[in-house]
Scaffold this motif. Structure first.
Motif, PDB file in Angstrom:
ATOM      1  N   VAL A  79      42.590  35.526  43.878  1.00  0.00           N
ATOM      2  CA  VAL A  79      41.276  35.250  43.931  1.00  0.00           C
ATOM      3  C   VAL A  79      40.080  34.872  42.863  1.00  0.00           C
ATOM      4  CG1 VAL A  79      39.808  37.638  43.528  1.00  0.00           C
ATOM      5  CG2 VAL A  79      41.716  38.060  44.852  1.00  0.00           C
ATOM      6  N   VAL A  80      39.420  34.765  44.241  1.00  0.00           N
ATOM      7  CA  VAL A  80      37.968  33.826  42.828  1.00  0.00           C
ATOM      8  C   VAL A  80      37.152  34.013  43.197  1.00  0.00           C
ATOM      9  CG1 VAL A  80      37.784  31.583  42.719  1.00  0.00           C
ATOM     10  CG2 VAL A  80      39.809  32.031  43.823  1.00  0.00           C
ATOM     11  N   GLY A  81      35.944  34.514  42.209  1.00  0.00           N
ATOM     12  CA  GLY A  81      35.328  34.762  42.025  1.00  0.00           C
ATOM     13  C   GLY A  81      33.972  33.327  42.281  1.00  0.00           C
ATOM     14  N   LYS A  89      33.527  37.997  45.560  1.00  0.00           N
ATOM     15  CA  LYS A  89      35.136  37.738  45.631  1.00  0.00           C
ATOM     16  C   LYS A  89      35.656  36.761  46.608  1.00  0.00           C
ATOM     17  CE  LYS A  89      35.791  38.747  41.113  1.00  0.00           C
ATOM     18  NZ  LYS A  89      35.874  38.114  40.048  1.00  0.00           N
ATOM     19  N   ARG A 123      40.245  44.050  37.741  1.00  0.00           N
ATOM     20  CA  ARG A 123      40.826  43.151  36.804  1.00  0.00           C
ATOM     21  C   ARG A 123      41.576  41.751  37.322  1.00  0.00           C
ATOM     22  NH1 ARG A 123      35.821  42.499  31.812  1.00  0.00           N
ATOM     23  NH2 ARG A 123      34.184  43.429  33.351  1.00  0.00           N
ATOM     24  N   ASP A 179      42.704  38.650  39.731  1.00  0.00           N
ATOM     25  CA  ASP A 179      42.009  37.556  39.564  1.00  0.00           C
ATOM     26  C   ASP A 179      42.545  36.724  38.527  1.00  0.00           C
ATOM     27  OD1 ASP A 179      39.185  38.131  40.044  1.00  0.00           O
ATOM     28  OD2 ASP A 179      39.014  38.881  37.820  1.00  0.00           O
ATOM     29  N   ARG A 180      44.070  37.404  37.905  1.00  0.00           N
ATOM     30  CA  ARG A 180      45.297  36.885  37.889  1.00  0.00           C
ATOM     31  C   ARG A 180      46.187  36.515  38.732  1.00  0.00           C
ATOM     32  NH1 ARG A 180      43.637  39.861  33.258  1.00  0.00           N
ATOM     33  NH2 ARG A 180      45.648  41.362  34.648  1.00  0.00           N
ATOM     34  N   TYR A 238      36.235  47.260  40.204  1.00  0.00           N
ATOM     35  CA  TYR A 238      36.704  46.234  40.522  1.00  0.00           C
ATOM     36  C   TYR A 238      38.481  46.083  40.358  1.00  0.00           C
ATOM     37  CZ  TYR A 238      38.460  41.450  41.369  1.00  0.00           C
ATOM     38  OH  TYR A 238      39.225  40.172  41.370  1.00  0.00           O
TER      39      TYR A 238
END
Length: 572
Positions: free
Chosen positions: A470-472, A450, A209, A212-213, A207
């Motif tokens: 994108v949120v986990g 995710k 990362r 995520d930002r 994945y």
């Protein structure tokens, strides 16, 4: 006694006798006055309106320039214009007499007045004006009643414009064996021990990362992965499941998509169907080719109805194809595509040699349902990430925004400041879909799920999309947040398995009723659903190209892209 007026006139009112014995005038026998006799007396009550004896403030009396042809001293007693003294013929004139109830009808103390029956009033005149007002009041009351009924919602059976259609055509020769209301599912509970992995197949990419930002201010365009193949293989067509069944590894066989549909059945609104095959002492849960389970529902539990025309880009079918297309592309774009993969025991069981496949791993897991009953299911994870030298499995799914007027929340404005409100709205409008994603993550024992927020570039362009965030979430924590009880999920599966194990050998179909919160089980012929096929797209030279939509921002090759989206459903 002499009394003088403002104009200098004087008149004598006579002598006022004195009563030395008490209050009031003395006895008439003691009076020797020259007073008029036999003057009639008119009795009156306190409510009667009394006029003035004399008006010393009349303007015509005080005005020296006024014509005084008449006796000026009589003007103070002239009440011809006073309402207190009607004209002599007024008593006989019925037209001047009106009895009017001018008080408005009493208003209720609580709630809008249109919810209550108005109290009866005194009879009024039935003239045209009164009738017109009554007609207007009836129209207004009917309009408010329609507005109230349209906005009233029911959590289990929401009002829709048109009855929903069944996912499969019920044939006359089918025999209905049983129907189970969803109300019985909520009372079920069953605990299963931890599952065991029988086999892991496929390969996973890591994945990225950096996704995520992502924020709405630095959104990323959603890419298309035309060369990567995705597989939607049913249970009995899976070669690994066939092998495990021959080895008697379990009694019941299914996939995570089918199990999650059963587990979250009470949250479903749209119709769905699952084929059940009883072969010997084994039970297989299958899906039909081109089944509704291959698509992703959009706004299934929303109060706002979607357009009914199937070819509308915002209809439930078109949005389902679009959501499946987005979900697959999103699951491949958020990966580090540098060739570094984590390979497992066996390669992808559905891919041919040299074929490029999507990043996916299949976990064939076994649960113990009873002393001599086991269930094997094929579960999927889409990615892997290394945290502190430990590998964690991820599931990747995408929510899609097609038009903010349906949800009432604009993601580009709310995702940064009110992300919780956006998630709450999606949980309300897509309760079944998000519960199924969570159930699939729990079945695969994924360490993280995710969720991507993908929106259209333009509300009328359903081919181009951007990733806004994108949120986990941890699956177990997210399950408790959406009130998804794992014991209840397995209780539903266990009850359906027990029901199907009592059936004779043959083929059956489990159908969710399109209009009622219940499922029905039918006995069908052995050759049912074998003639189903998925429509193949036309060759490119035979496709009809629609005109370009410059104003709406659609691409000139829209028909070709539409075929690509339909291929999402056709791949198997």
């Amino acid at each position: 006694m002499m009394v003088g007026g403002g104009g200098g006139g004087e008149f004598e009112i006579g002598e006022v006798p004195f009563n030395p014995d008490g209050w009031g005038p003395p006895d008439s026998s003691n009076l020797n006055l020259n007073l008029p006799v036999n003057v009639p007396f008119a009795p009156f009550s306190r409510s009667d309106k009394l006029g003035r004896i004399a008006d010393w403030t009349r303007t015509n009396f005080n005005n020296p320039n006024q014509n005084r042809s008449k006796n000026p001293s009589d003007s103070v007693f002239d009440f011809s214009n006073d309402d207190s003294f009607p004209s002599s013929g007024a008593a006989d004139d019925d037209s001047s007499f009106r009895l009017v109830d001018g008080k408005p009808p009493p208003k209720p103390k609580f709630g809008p007045k249109w919810r209550f029956q108005q109290q009866r009033q005194l009879p009024q005149r039935r003239d045209e004006e009164v009738e017109a007002k009554k007609r207007e009041a009836e129209k207004e009351r009917a309009r408010r009643d329609r507005h109230y009924n349209n906005n009233r919602s029911n959590a289990n059976n929401m009002m829709r414009r048109e009855p929903l259609k069944s996912s499969v055509d019920i044939q006359p020769e089918w025999n209905m064996l049983d129907q189970i209301p969803f109300s019985t599912f909520s009372k079920l509970s069953f605990s299963v021990p931890e599952p065991e992995d029988l086999l892991l197949c496929g390969a996973l990419e890591f994945y990225d990362r950096s996704f995520d930002r992502i924020t709405p201010k630095n959104e990323r365009r959603l890419e298309r992965f035309k060369n990567r193949n995705f597989f939607k293989v049913t249970t009995t067509d899976d070669p690994v499941i066939r092998r495990l069944a021959n080895e008697d590894k379990a009694t019941v066989f299914a996939t995570d998509t089918i199990l999650s549909t059963l587990m979250c059945a009470p949250r479903s609104v749209y119709s769905w169907d699952i084929v059940v095959q009883r072969v010997g002492n084994k039970l297989f849960f299958d899906k039909r080719d081109g089944s509704q389970l291959d698509l992703l529902s959009v706004h299934e539990t929303s109060q706002e109805p979607l357009p009914e025309a199937k070819d509308d880009i915002n209809s439930s079918y078109s949005l389902g194809v679009e959501a499946a297309y987005i979900n697959q592309n999103f699951s491949q774009q958020v990966l580090i595509r540098d060739g570094n993969k984590v390979a497992f025991d066996e390669p992808n069981p559905f891919a041919n040699e040299g074929e490029e496949v999507a990043s996916v791993a299949y976990r064939y897991r076994r649960w113990k349902l009873d002393n001599d009953m086991y269930l094997v299911a094929r579960c999927e994870v889409q990615s892997v990430v290394e945290i502190n030298n430990q590998r964690s499995f991820l599931t990747l799914n995408a929510l899609n925004e097609f038009d903010s007027k349906y949800s009432g929340v604009d993601w580009r404005q709310k995702l940064e400041t009110q992300r919780g409100a956006v998630l709450a709205t999606e949980l309300k409008n897509n309760a079944n879909k998000m519960a199924k994603w969570t159930a699939q993550a729990l079945l695969a024992s994924a360490d993280m799920m995710k969720l991507g927020y993908v929106s259209r570039v333009h509300p009328r362009d359903h081919f181009n999309h951007v990733i806004l965030a994108v949120v986990g979430y941890k699956p177990r924590e997210f399950a408790s947040q959406i009130n998804l009880n794992t014991s209840n999920m397995w209780g539903i599966v266990k009850s359906i398995v027990d029901l199907c194990m009592k059936l004779n050998e043959g083929k059956y179909v489990l159908v969710k009723d399109p209009s009622k919160p219940q499922v029905r089980i039918y006995e069908v012929p052995a050759d049912a659903f074998e003639n189903d096929y998925v429509e193949e797209p036309l060759p490119e030279d035979e496709q009809v190209q629609p005109p370009t939509e410059d104003a709406e921002g659609a691409e000139p090759n829209a028909a070709t892209n539409d075929v690509e989206e339909k291929e999402v459903v056709a791949q198997a």
